[in-house]
Design an enzyme around this catalytic site. Sequence first.
Site, short mmCIF file in Angstrom:
data_model
loop_
_atom_site.label_atom_id
_atom_site.label_comp_id
_atom_site.label_asym_id
_atom_site.label_seq_id
_atom_site.Cartn_x
_atom_site.Cartn_y
_atom_site.Cartn_z
N ASP A 30 0.72 -1.42 0.27
CA ASP A 30 0.12 0.07 0.43
C ASP A 30 1.08 1.73 -0.17
O ASP A 30 2.60 1.22 0.36
CB ASP A 30 -0.90 -0.01 1.37
CG ASP A 30 -0.31 0.08 2.68
OD1 ASP A 30 1.39 -0.36 2.90
OD2 ASP A 30 -1.13 -0.77 3.37
N ASN A 81 -7.27 -3.56 14.61
CA ASN A 81 -8.80 -3.80 13.81
C ASN A 81 -9.03 -5.40 13.57
O ASN A 81 -9.94 -5.26 12.17
CB ASN A 81 -9.42 -3.02 13.41
CG ASN A 81 -8.54 -2.45 12.11
OD1 ASN A 81 -7.57 -3.20 11.98
ND2 ASN A 81 -9.12 -1.23 11.57
N HIS A 128 -7.03 -5.53 10.12
CA HIS A 128 -6.93 -5.27 8.69
C HIS A 128 -5.94 -6.02 7.89
O HIS A 128 -4.50 -5.89 8.95
CB HIS A 128 -6.95 -3.64 8.16
CG HIS A 128 -6.15 -2.73 9.14
ND1 HIS A 128 -5.67 -1.80 8.98
CD2 HIS A 128 -4.92 -3.15 9.32
CE1 HIS A 128 -4.62 -1.00 9.72
NE2 HIS A 128 -3.84 -1.99 8.97
N GLU A 163 -9.35 -2.13 5.85
CA GLU A 163 -10.55 -2.18 6.85
C GLU A 163 -11.34 -3.11 7.07
O GLU A 163 -12.00 -3.32 6.19
CB GLU A 163 -10.67 -0.61 7.10
CG GLU A 163 -9.70 0.19 6.97
CD GLU A 163 -8.76 0.31 8.19
OE1 GLU A 163 -8.05 -0.35 9.20
OE2 GLU A 163 -7.99 1.24 7.91
#
Length: 245
Positions: free
Chosen positions: A67, A136, A138, A143
């Site tokens: 990313d 979380n 990801h 996400e």
Amino acid sequence: MEIIEAKNYDEMSEKAAQLILAKVKQESSLVLGLATGGTPVGTYEHLVKDYQENGTSYQHVHTVNLDEYVGVEKENPTSYHTYMKEHLFQHIDIPSQQTHLPNAMANDLQAECQKYEELIEKLGRIDLQLLGIGVNGHIGFNEPGTSFASTTNVVELTASTREKNACYFDNPFDVPTHAVTMGISTIMKSKQIVLLVSGKQKAQILFKLLTEPTNEQVPASILKQHDHVVIIADQEALMEIKQIR
Ligand code: PGA
């Protein structure tokens, strides 16, 4: 899914570096999927140390990163281009034209996402994809709630991800709101996936990943459907799962 236990962060990093180095030495042509963030820093340090001591060559290696932040220039100290250069690329003999990150400054980001998918296709399947995991759940910047069918795309970062990454920016308001990330289905096409998990702040999400059914609220849970995943986790990250085993 194989789980390799490490005593601590450094041992986790060393084990990950060993896995990567074995591939670099074995294969005459190799596509490595690379990750950024705090977790893989130690792995890259071990690779650099190996290069300095043993001269393991990366001339035959191509890399694709997961990313990049939208709106951050490549040369900016907070970009993932800079991260990769400083932590790995400038220290080893990989030709720079063989290292790839999404161009998140492109005018047409959708076209850039398509181009990145085509690039990965052209290189052939990713032989080994290194991953971290967000608190979380990801992977990349996919996400919670992201479709498991997603390909490389532009995503909005959650408040918790932006808060966590604020430490890398002078001003919390500078944390980008969007990123280009390799999609979940793109990641899943990799031949092998190595997930690094370190620290007690990751114990709960690792527990969730290992105990809850695969669901899009925990993006990393899709890894259970992949037939060659190695999780390298340190004792602190394994804390919760060990209580029930
Ligand atoms: P971290 O991030 O390595 O900085 O904890 C992991 C991730 O967000 O994938």
